[in-house]
Design a protein around this motif. Structure first.
Motif, mmCIF file in Angstrom:
data_model
loop_
_atom_site.group_PDB
_atom_site.id
_atom_site.type_symbol
_atom_site.label_atom_id
_atom_site.label_comp_id
_atom_site.label_asym_id
_atom_site.label_seq_id
_atom_site.Cartn_x
_atom_site.Cartn_y
_atom_site.Cartn_z
ATOM 1 N N GLN A 184 0.817 -1.205 0.000
ATOM 2 C CA GLN A 184 0.000 0.000 0.000
ATOM 3 C C GLN A 184 0.858 1.265 0.000
ATOM 4 O O GLN A 184 0.498 2.264 -0.605
ATOM 5 N N TYR A 185 1.987 1.214 0.682
ATOM 6 C CA TYR A 185 2.940 2.320 0.663
ATOM 7 C C TYR A 185 4.273 1.813 1.175
ATOM 8 O O TYR A 185 4.375 0.717 1.742
ATOM 9 N N GLY A 186 5.314 2.621 0.957
ATOM 10 C CA GLY A 186 6.654 2.248 1.390
ATOM 11 C C GLY A 186 7.432 3.476 1.806
ATOM 12 O O GLY A 186 6.946 4.613 1.703
ATOM 13 N N VAL A 187 8.648 3.274 2.275
ATOM 14 C CA VAL A 187 9.502 4.376 2.701
ATOM 15 C C VAL A 187 9.737 5.327 1.528
ATOM 16 O O VAL A 187 10.081 4.899 0.432
ATOM 17 N N GLY A 188 9.535 6.612 1.768
ATOM 18 C CA GLY A 188 9.711 7.617 0.723
ATOM 19 C C GLY A 188 8.436 8.023 0.020
ATOM 20 O O GLY A 188 8.427 9.015 -0.720
ATOM 21 N N ASP A 189 7.354 7.292 0.228
ATOM 22 C CA ASP A 189 6.077 7.634 -0.404
ATOM 23 C C ASP A 189 5.422 8.819 0.304
ATOM 24 O O ASP A 189 5.564 8.990 1.519
ATOM 25 N N ALA A 190 4.694 9.621 -0.446
ATOM 26 C CA ALA A 190 3.881 10.695 0.120
ATOM 27 C C ALA A 190 2.460 10.168 0.249
ATOM 28 O O ALA A 190 1.829 9.828 -0.753
ATOM 29 N N ILE A 191 1.964 10.075 1.473
ATOM 30 C CA ILE A 191 0.657 9.467 1.697
ATOM 31 C C ILE A 191 -0.223 10.373 2.543
ATOM 32 O O ILE A 191 0.259 11.270 3.239
ATOM 33 N N ASP A 192 -1.521 10.106 2.473
ATOM 34 C CA ASP A 192 -2.529 10.788 3.279
ATOM 35 C C ASP A 192 -3.337 9.701 3.974
ATOM 36 O O ASP A 192 -3.995 8.887 3.320
ATOM 37 N N VAL A 193 -3.270 9.664 5.313
ATOM 38 C CA VAL A 193 -3.991 8.642 6.072
ATOM 39 C C VAL A 193 -5.115 9.245 6.900
ATOM 40 O O VAL A 193 -5.564 8.659 7.877
ATOM 41 N N GLY A 194 -5.576 10.426 6.514
ATOM 42 C CA GLY A 194 -6.674 11.062 7.228
ATOM 43 C C GLY A 194 -6.191 12.261 8.008
ATOM 44 O O GLY A 194 -5.950 13.332 7.450
ATOM 45 N N GLU A 195 -6.015 12.085 9.315
ATOM 46 C CA GLU A 195 -5.593 13.198 10.149
ATOM 47 C C GLU A 195 -4.126 13.553 9.947
ATOM 48 O O GLU A 195 -3.704 14.657 10.308
ATOM 49 N N ALA A 196 -3.341 12.647 9.423
ATOM 50 C CA ALA A 196 -1.917 12.896 9.195
ATOM 51 C C ALA A 196 -1.582 12.623 7.737
ATOM 52 O O ALA A 196 -2.135 11.722 7.117
ATOM 53 N N SER A 197 -0.664 13.415 7.211
ATOM 54 C CA SER A 197 -0.181 13.204 5.843
ATOM 55 C C SER A 197 1.261 13.666 5.775
ATOM 56 O O SER A 197 1.688 14.545 6.530
ATOM 57 N N GLY A 198 2.028 13.059 4.875
ATOM 58 C CA GLY A 198 3.426 13.433 4.736
ATOM 59 C C GLY A 198 4.219 12.335 4.059
ATOM 60 O O GLY A 198 3.657 11.461 3.389
ATOM 61 N N ILE A 199 5.545 12.384 4.224
ATOM 62 C CA ILE A 199 6.458 11.428 3.625
ATOM 63 C C ILE A 199 6.723 10.297 4.614
ATOM 64 O O ILE A 199 7.067 10.538 5.773
ATOM 65 N N VAL A 200 6.583 9.055 4.156
ATOM 66 C CA VAL A 200 6.796 7.896 5.021
ATOM 67 C C VAL A 200 8.288 7.747 5.310
ATOM 68 O O VAL A 200 9.108 7.692 4.393
ATOM 69 N N GLU A 201 8.647 7.674 6.580
ATOM 70 C CA GLU A 201 10.039 7.486 6.977
ATOM 71 C C GLU A 201 10.325 6.069 7.444
ATOM 72 O O GLU A 201 11.474 5.618 7.385
ATOM 73 N N ALA A 202 9.309 5.367 7.927
ATOM 74 C CA ALA A 202 9.508 3.994 8.392
ATOM 75 C C ALA A 202 8.162 3.278 8.385
ATOM 76 O O ALA A 202 7.135 3.870 8.708
#
Length: 300
Positions: free
Chosen positions: A146-164
């Protein structure tokens, strides 16, 4: 004679109990080593690309084929995570069975032990439902990519770049630099801005007295120049399209232009196109309506 019988009984007992326990332990060690070697082999091949032919048509093969289709670093991270999880499961299962067998060889009653373990497992399951939910959600997120490190995602209340990405918690950093720790079991939906391609959607509002044909021609020319002559040409992966009048607002007509881009570059393309379009509109005398702001420095 008694000494002979004593030696015989001792030898028989040594061969019957400690010998069997040692044999079970050795078999468990060997079986664990073989299981880890097998898991390391298939995940190692998946990290490099090809899937073993013996697994090609199995469910594991489908997962590994999907794993191999992604980027090298992303593929390696997923392979390592799933390999670690599979090794832990294999070790736990092998040693659990081995210990139960050892207890049976020693003559200890196994049935009460299994019953107590079952009751304890149910109690822990009820008490740790949230933890179990987080771990199961994390496993499926990794399996489904669904996502991995470095992806830009939106999970509802939080969004940003995945670090881990962990089995229990996902860590991401937003545009302000804030680090968010999100439990995987709390994620109900994920918007991923980084998979395969993205799209820049530019909606320009022009006054109703503007020449819409001229507006669309300028948008078409500037988006085409951006895709062929600018430093961003390499991230625009398809021919730009001017879709025309999208809607009518109270301030004017909204004209839409779309450009298909590489992931995470849609904002850069949008900013560059806005600058170009604004400059051309000024030259052509095309007015972009703006809401009248109240005077600053006090109230009327």
């Amino acid at each position: 004679m008694n000494d002979t019988w004593t030696l015989n009984e001792t030898a028989a007992w040594v061969l019957d109990v400690p010998g069997k326990v040692a044999l079970i332990a050795v078999l468990a060690v060997v079986l664990r080593w073989l299981a880890h070697r097998f898991i390391n082999r298939i995940t190692g091949r998946a990290a490099k690309g090809p899937v073993p032919g013996v697994l090609a048509k199995s469910k594991a093969g489908v997962f590994l084929s999907d794993l191999a289709s992604n980027g090298n670093e992303r593929r390696r991270q997923r392979a390592e995570t799933m390999g670690s999880l599979l090794r832990s499961i294999a070790s736990g299962a092998i040693w659990s069975i081995a210990i139960v067998m050892m207890l049976g060889v020693c003559g200890l009653p196994i049935a009460p032990l299994l019953t107590g373990a079952g009751v304890l497992g149910v109690a822990l399951g009820f008490g740790a439902q949230t933890l179990v939910k987080d771990f199961l959600s994390g496993i499926f997120m990794i399996l489904e990519d669904q996502y991995g490190v470095g992806d830009a995602i939106d999970v509802g209340e939080a969004s940003g770049i995945v670090e881990a990405v962990g089995l229990r918690v996902t860590r991401l950093r937003d545009v302000n630099g804030t680090v968010w720790y999100v439990r995987n079991g709390e994620i109900l939906r994920v918007g991923n801005h980084s998979q395969e391609w993205a799209r820049t959607v530019l909606d320009v509002t022009v006054a109703y007295d503007s020449d819409l044909d001229q507006v669309q021609q300028i948008l078409r020319e500037e988006s085409q120049k951006l895709s062929t002559e600018s430093t961003l040409a390499g991230v625009i992966i398809e021919e730009p399209e001017v879709w025309g009048v999208e809607r009518f607002d109270k301030d004017g007509a909204v004209v839409r232009t779309v450009l298909k881009t590489a992931p995470l570059h849609q904002a850069d393309v949008g900013r560059a196109l806005r600058s170009r379009v604004l400059r051309r509109f000024d030259q052509a005398g095309i007015r972009i309506p703006s809401t009248t702001l109240p005077p600053t420095g006090g109230t009327a």
